[in-house]
Design a protein around this motif. Structure first.
Motif, mmCIF file in Angstrom:
data_model
loop_
_atom_site.group_PDB
_atom_site.id
_atom_site.type_symbol
_atom_site.label_atom_id
_atom_site.label_comp_id
_atom_site.label_asym_id
_atom_site.label_seq_id
_atom_site.Cartn_x
_atom_site.Cartn_y
_atom_site.Cartn_z
ATOM 1 N N PHE A 124 0.811 -1.218 0.000
ATOM 2 C CA PHE A 124 0.000 0.000 0.000
ATOM 3 C C PHE A 124 0.846 1.270 0.000
ATOM 4 C CE2 PHE A 124 -3.359 -2.792 1.962
ATOM 5 C CZ PHE A 124 -4.092 -2.865 0.801
ATOM 6 N N PHE A 125 1.943 1.256 0.725
ATOM 7 C CA PHE A 125 2.703 2.515 0.807
ATOM 8 C C PHE A 125 3.739 2.625 -0.290
ATOM 9 C CE2 PHE A 125 5.547 5.756 2.263
ATOM 10 C CZ PHE A 125 4.676 6.672 2.815
ATOM 11 N N TYR A 126 4.463 1.549 -0.570
ATOM 12 C CA TYR A 126 5.584 1.655 -1.494
ATOM 13 C C TYR A 126 5.200 1.370 -2.942
ATOM 14 C CZ TYR A 126 8.586 1.802 2.596
ATOM 15 O OH TYR A 126 9.188 2.164 3.764
ATOM 16 N N LEU A 127 4.268 0.448 -3.158
ATOM 17 C CA LEU A 127 3.959 0.067 -4.538
ATOM 18 C C LEU A 127 2.792 0.822 -5.118
ATOM 19 C CD1 LEU A 127 4.354 -3.813 -4.411
ATOM 20 C CD2 LEU A 127 5.889 -2.172 -5.466
ATOM 21 N N TRP A 128 1.830 1.217 -4.283
ATOM 22 C CA TRP A 128 0.553 1.731 -4.801
ATOM 23 C C TRP A 128 0.735 2.900 -5.769
ATOM 24 C CZ3 TRP A 128 -3.424 -1.267 -4.240
ATOM 25 C CH2 TRP A 128 -4.692 -0.794 -4.603
#
Lengths: 132, 240
Positions: B236-240
């Motif tokens: 959620f934080f790094y890839l989104w």
């Protein structure tokens, strides 16, 4: 779930004579005995899935394809960790459902906050957005 | 079902599976978790509550990101590294992910060897797990330093929406704290295993209770949970 075999009072796994019945991974011997191979296979799959999700970013996929792939790999990884590494697959359903069902309620919270933040975004765009 | 009370350690009758099993287990006026020790059940319940904490963090991040009119900084660029002249997106985070997954693998094997009462292998695998965890925290410290040097603060950053910094420090900071506590927890339990506390049933200095190798599994539950949370943060934080 064929493995209701061991219900061993209070303290599982305390007996020295609990030989490794290295049968299929489903046999629930005293205190969660599974062949090491199972853990190595899951470990390998977690590596593959992590690589896949990294490649989603590396190749710069966009839009719904990116989001659905991220979610797919995330759910598969989480499922493997909970089911095998945390042994949830071999616990009785009374425990599994008590732990796994409550987090589903978070999805309702997500839905509420999506509405909320879209409203906030709309209001901000209407009144506060400064042309940059 | 009166005869399946706790005072019957020897062969209790087979218990039903499926929905019938759930209804039986919860309505029997006894303990609901039949073959799970209190320690393990309590760890699971603690992890459930921790799930809600991290859910709230990720939800507040989602709300901040969805409601801002300023563009969100692109994590793929923010967390890129220059390695041997090549600009690789998100590589540090990918390495951290692999390290944490590897630590989960060694932890799972430590639990297995614990139940086989292989004291030395269990302790060594737990220490390897702790070393992976410490490496992870070290890389996170490096990442924080790099971002702070580049001007990321909880209230501002050079690339876009100000909430990026507060979400980042809050979520990764809380997760890093969990990893750090896990490393300390691992070393403490590994010491007990190494010393043979669970073979000679030595009493703990704090609880005065006899331990057994299930402690390693309970420790493992916590560690795998830390890995599990990272799966969600990564997505959620790094890839989104």
């Amino acid at each position: 779930m064929t493995s209701t075999a061991v219900i061993d009072g209070q303290q599982p796994s305390l007996r020295t004579h609990a030989h490794d019945t290295v049968a299929a991974g489903t046999t629930h011997a005293k205190g969660q005995q599974h062949p090491i191979r199972l853990y190595l296979v899951v470990w390998g799959w977690l590596f593959v899935l992590s690589t896949c999700s990294y490649l989603v970013d590396y190749f710069g996929l966009h839009g719904y394809l990116r989001w659905s792939l991220i979610l797919l790999f995330m759910i598969l990884k989480a499922g493997l960790i909970v089911a095998v590494f945390m042994h949830m697959a071999w616990e009785r359903l009374a425990l599994a459902y008590a732990i796994l069902l409550p987090p589903v309620a978070v999805l309702i919270f997500v839905a509420i906050m999506v509405f909320e933040s879209e409203y906030t975004h709309f209001i901000r765009a209407l009144f506060f957005a400064s042309p940059t | 079902m009166a005869e399946t009370a706790l005072t019957n350690p020897g062969g209790s009758p087979a218990r039903a599976a499926g929905w019938q099993g759930i209804a039986d287990d919860w309505s029997s006026d006894q303990r609901a978790f039949k073959n799970v020790s209190w320690g393990k059940a309590m760890m699971w319940i603690f992890l459930l509550s921790d799930t809600f904490i991290f859910s709230c963090f990720l939800l507040s991040y989602m709300t901040a990101r969805m409601s801002t009119t300023v563009p969100w900084p692109n994590p793929s660029k923010v967390f890129a590294l220059e390695i041997a002249g090549h600009h690789i997106p998100l590589i540090l985070i990918a390495i951290m992910t692999f390290i944490l997954i590897s630590s989960s693998g060694t932890m799972a094997m430590a639990v297995n060897f614990g139940y086989r009462r292989d004291r030395v292998r269990t302790a060594i695998l737990m220490l390897v797990t702790a070393a992976f965890g410490a490496t992870f925290v070290g890389m996170q410290a490096f990442e924080w330093t790099k971002l702070i040097m580049e001007g990321v603060r909880p209230w501002e950053n050079p690339w876009g929406a100000a909430q990026f910094g507060s979400s980042f420090f809050m979520i990764t900071g809380f997760h890093g704290t969990h990893v750090t506590i896990g490393v300390i927890f691992l070393i403490a339990i590994a010491r007990k295993v190494w010393r043979g506390d669970f073979d000679v049933e030595r009493r703990g200095f704090f609880t005065s209770r006899k331990g057994n190798y299930e402690v390693v599994e309970i420790m493992g539950l916590y560690w795998h949970f830390v890995d599990l949370v990272w799966v969600f943060i990564f997505a959620f934080f790094y890839l989104w």
